[in-house]
Design a protein around this motif. Structure first.
Motif, PDB file in Angstrom:
ATOM      1  N   SER A   2       1.003  -1.277   0.067  1.00 18.67           N
ATOM      2  CA  SER A   2      -0.002   0.047   0.046  1.00 18.67           C
ATOM      3  C   SER A   2       0.849   1.368  -0.100  1.00 18.67           C
ATOM      4  N   LEU A   3       0.289   2.162  -0.657  1.00 17.43           N
ATOM      5  CA  LEU A   3       0.980   3.445  -0.763  1.00 17.43           C
ATOM      6  C   LEU A   3       0.430   4.408   0.272  1.00 17.43           C
ATOM      7  N   HIS A   4       1.299   5.737   0.655  1.00 22.27           N
ATOM      8  CA  HIS A   4       0.662   6.623   1.499  1.00 22.27           C
ATOM      9  C   HIS A   4       0.269   7.797   1.068  1.00 22.27           C
ATOM     10  N   PRO A   5      -1.085   8.265   1.022  1.00 20.57           N
ATOM     11  CA  PRO A   5      -1.595   9.739   0.364  1.00 20.57           C
ATOM     12  C   PRO A   5      -0.688  10.673   1.059  1.00 20.57           C
ATOM     13  N   GLU A   6      -0.606  11.876   0.568  1.00 19.20           N
ATOM     14  CA  GLU A   6      -0.374  13.218   1.185  1.00 19.20           C
ATOM     15  C   GLU A   6      -1.348  13.723   2.134  1.00 19.20           C
ATOM     16  N   VAL A   7      -0.826  14.030   3.226  1.00 19.75           N
ATOM     17  CA  VAL A   7      -1.954  14.574   4.340  1.00 19.75           C
ATOM     18  C   VAL A   7      -1.444  15.951   4.832  1.00 19.75           C
ATOM     19  N   LYS A   8      -2.341  16.982   4.563  1.00 20.09           N
ATOM     20  CA  LYS A   8      -2.073  18.454   5.111  1.00 20.09           C
ATOM     21  C   LYS A   8      -2.747  18.741   6.461  1.00 20.09           C
ATOM     22  N   TRP A   9      -2.461  19.432   7.164  1.00 19.66           N
ATOM     23  CA  TRP A   9      -3.069  19.595   8.560  1.00 19.66           C
ATOM     24  C   TRP A   9      -2.884  21.143   8.908  1.00 19.66           C
ATOM     25  N   ALA A  10      -3.673  21.473   9.664  1.00 23.35           N
ATOM     26  CA  ALA A  10      -3.772  22.892  10.164  1.00 23.35           C
ATOM     27  C   ALA A  10      -4.800  22.613  11.536  1.00 23.35           C
ATOM     28  N   GLN A  11      -4.541  23.613  12.491  1.00 24.33           N
ATOM     29  CA  GLN A  11      -5.355  23.690  13.486  1.00 24.33           C
ATOM     30  C   GLN A  11      -6.077  24.940  14.149  1.00 24.33           C
ATOM     31  N   ARG A  12      -6.797  24.980  14.944  1.00 23.59           N
ATOM     32  CA  ARG A  12      -7.604  25.872  15.724  1.00 23.59           C
ATOM     33  C   ARG A  12      -7.776  25.520  17.264  1.00 23.59           C
ATOM     34  N   PRO A  13      -7.887  26.304  18.164  1.00 22.42           N
ATOM     35  CA  PRO A  13      -7.811  25.943  19.452  1.00 22.42           C
ATOM     36  C   PRO A  13      -8.856  24.808  19.628  1.00 22.42           C
ATOM     37  N   ASP A  14      -9.879  24.516  19.178  1.00 22.70           N
ATOM     38  CA  ASP A  14     -10.915  23.783  19.205  1.00 22.70           C
ATOM     39  C   ASP A  14     -10.882  22.525  18.274  1.00 22.70           C
ATOM     40  N   VAL A  15     -10.197  22.704  16.987  1.00 23.78           N
ATOM     41  CA  VAL A  15     -10.586  21.623  15.830  1.00 23.78           C
ATOM     42  C   VAL A  15      -9.004  21.324  15.190  1.00 23.78           C
ATOM     43  N   VAL A  16      -9.061  20.356  14.465  1.00 22.42           N
ATOM     44  CA  VAL A  16      -7.749  20.102  13.610  1.00 22.42           C
ATOM     45  C   VAL A  16      -8.370  19.828  12.203  1.00 22.42           C
ATOM     46  N   GLY A  95       9.459  11.313  17.563  1.00 24.51           N
ATOM     47  CA  GLY A  95      10.111  11.424  16.384  1.00 24.51           C
ATOM     48  C   GLY A  95       9.406  12.323  15.359  1.00 24.51           C
ATOM     49  N   LYS A  96      10.115  12.432  14.318  1.00 21.87           N
ATOM     50  CA  LYS A  96       9.592  13.498  13.280  1.00 21.87           C
ATOM     51  C   LYS A  96       8.284  12.969  12.452  1.00 21.87           C
ATOM     52  N   ALA A  97       7.583  13.870  12.070  1.00 22.05           N
ATOM     53  CA  ALA A  97       6.382  13.475  11.361  1.00 22.05           C
ATOM     54  C   ALA A  97       6.792  12.802   9.973  1.00 22.05           C
ATOM     55  N   PRO A  98       6.015  11.836   9.407  1.00 17.15           N
ATOM     56  CA  PRO A  98       6.239  11.059   8.096  1.00 17.15           C
ATOM     57  C   PRO A  98       6.486  12.224   7.003  1.00 17.15           C
ATOM     58  N   HIS A  99       7.182  11.881   5.867  1.00 16.95           N
ATOM     59  CA  HIS A  99       7.478  12.861   4.949  1.00 16.95           C
ATOM     60  C   HIS A  99       6.117  13.125   4.124  1.00 16.95           C
ATOM     61  N   TYR A 100       5.049  12.356   4.291  1.00 14.12           N
ATOM     62  CA  TYR A 100       3.817  12.473   3.618  1.00 14.12           C
ATOM     63  C   TYR A 100       2.755  13.500   4.376  1.00 14.12           C
ATOM     64  N   VAL A 101       3.257  13.773   5.584  1.00 19.48           N
ATOM     65  CA  VAL A 101       2.443  14.800   6.579  1.00 19.48           C
ATOM     66  C   VAL A 101       3.108  15.972   6.384  1.00 19.48           C
ATOM     67  N   LYS A 102       2.283  16.884   5.948  1.00 18.46           N
ATOM     68  CA  LYS A 102       2.579  18.483   5.787  1.00 18.46           C
ATOM     69  C   LYS A 102       1.757  19.278   6.286  1.00 18.46           C
ATOM     70  N   VAL A 103       2.189  20.731   6.661  1.00 15.92           N
ATOM     71  CA  VAL A 103       1.253  21.685   7.170  1.00 15.92           C
ATOM     72  C   VAL A 103       0.445  22.360   6.018  1.00 15.92           C
ATOM     73  N   ASP A 104      -0.766  22.431   6.325  1.00 18.67           N
ATOM     74  CA  ASP A 104      -1.555  23.164   5.313  1.00 18.67           C
ATOM     75  C   ASP A 104      -1.449  24.564   5.431  1.00 18.67           C
ATOM     76  N   TRP A 105      -0.709  25.404   4.750  1.00 14.72           N
ATOM     77  CA  TRP A 105      -0.392  26.773   4.874  1.00 14.72           C
ATOM     78  C   TRP A 105      -1.677  27.714   4.556  1.00 14.72           C
TER      79      TRP A 105
END
Length: 209
Positions: A2-16, A95-105
């Protein structure tokens, strides 16, 4: 494998905010555990290659209040934090986040920034994780319901056709009645007591012919 899809993330105080970047994903399945375990699987691309993802989030989440939206190019998730606070990072562990996990600017704000509505106004179709489960099965059920509904609408079309036929017959009957009403008066003008009517012509001298 299986492959890993790219994931972007951001947050607010109450949600991710999690965005799984996988265009034309087929049979997507998402599972969210209250302890903060996020699992995703789907197939995509030529040959329907399998994609899988497991994220151990930094803290617990409220599954019932979390939302998800399946799009053509991505799967957007709004995860409600169990306790409103800023996370120091997305995943637990040192540890560091996997390469496919990135910040959603596009959605990112810093903790000291003024809070805003951000992407919270996105249309998430009011779909929560507690009802999500197997997306493929749910969509199949929706397809069956739609087919049944369309079949019912077909029946309505037949009913409307029948109504149209009855209305046509009523109109024909009314025309016939109008024609019947005019016939007696026409005949009366032609005959009197069964004999042809002879018009009286007054002569100039007052005699009649």
């Amino acid at each position: 494998m299986s492959l890993h899809p790219e994931v972007k993330w951001a947050q607010r105080p109450d949600v991710v905010y999690l965005t799984v970047m996988l265009p034309d994903a087929k049979d997507p399945k998402v599972n969210l555990d209250p302890e903060g375990i996020f699992n995703f699987s789907a197939t995509a691309g030529a040959g329907d290659r399998p994609y899988e993802l497991k994220l151990e989030l930094q803290d617990k989440v409220n599954v019932e209040e979390s939302k998800i939206s399946i799009g053509v190019r991505s799967i957007v998730c709004v995860l409600q934090k169990a306790e409103p606070k800023w996370w120091t990072k997305l995943l637990r562990g040192a540890g560091k986040a996997p390469h496919y996990v990135k910040v959603d600017w596009d959605k990112w704000v810093d903790e000291d920034d003024e809070p805003d509505a951000g992407p919270g106004d996105m249309d998430l179709n009011s779909m929560d994780f507690s009802k999500f489960g197997d997306m493929g099965g749910m969509m199949g059920g929706m397809g069956g319901d739609m087919a049944g509904m369309m079949g019912g609408m077909g029946g309505m079309g037949g009913m409307m056709g029948g109504m149209g036929g009855d209305m046509g017959d009523d109109l024909d009957d009314s025309d016939d009645e109008e024609q019947d009403e005019t016939k007696p008066s026409a005949k009366a003008a032609e005959t009197v007591d069964g004999k042809p009517k002879i018009e009286e012509v007054t002569k100039a001298g007052g005699e009649t012919a």
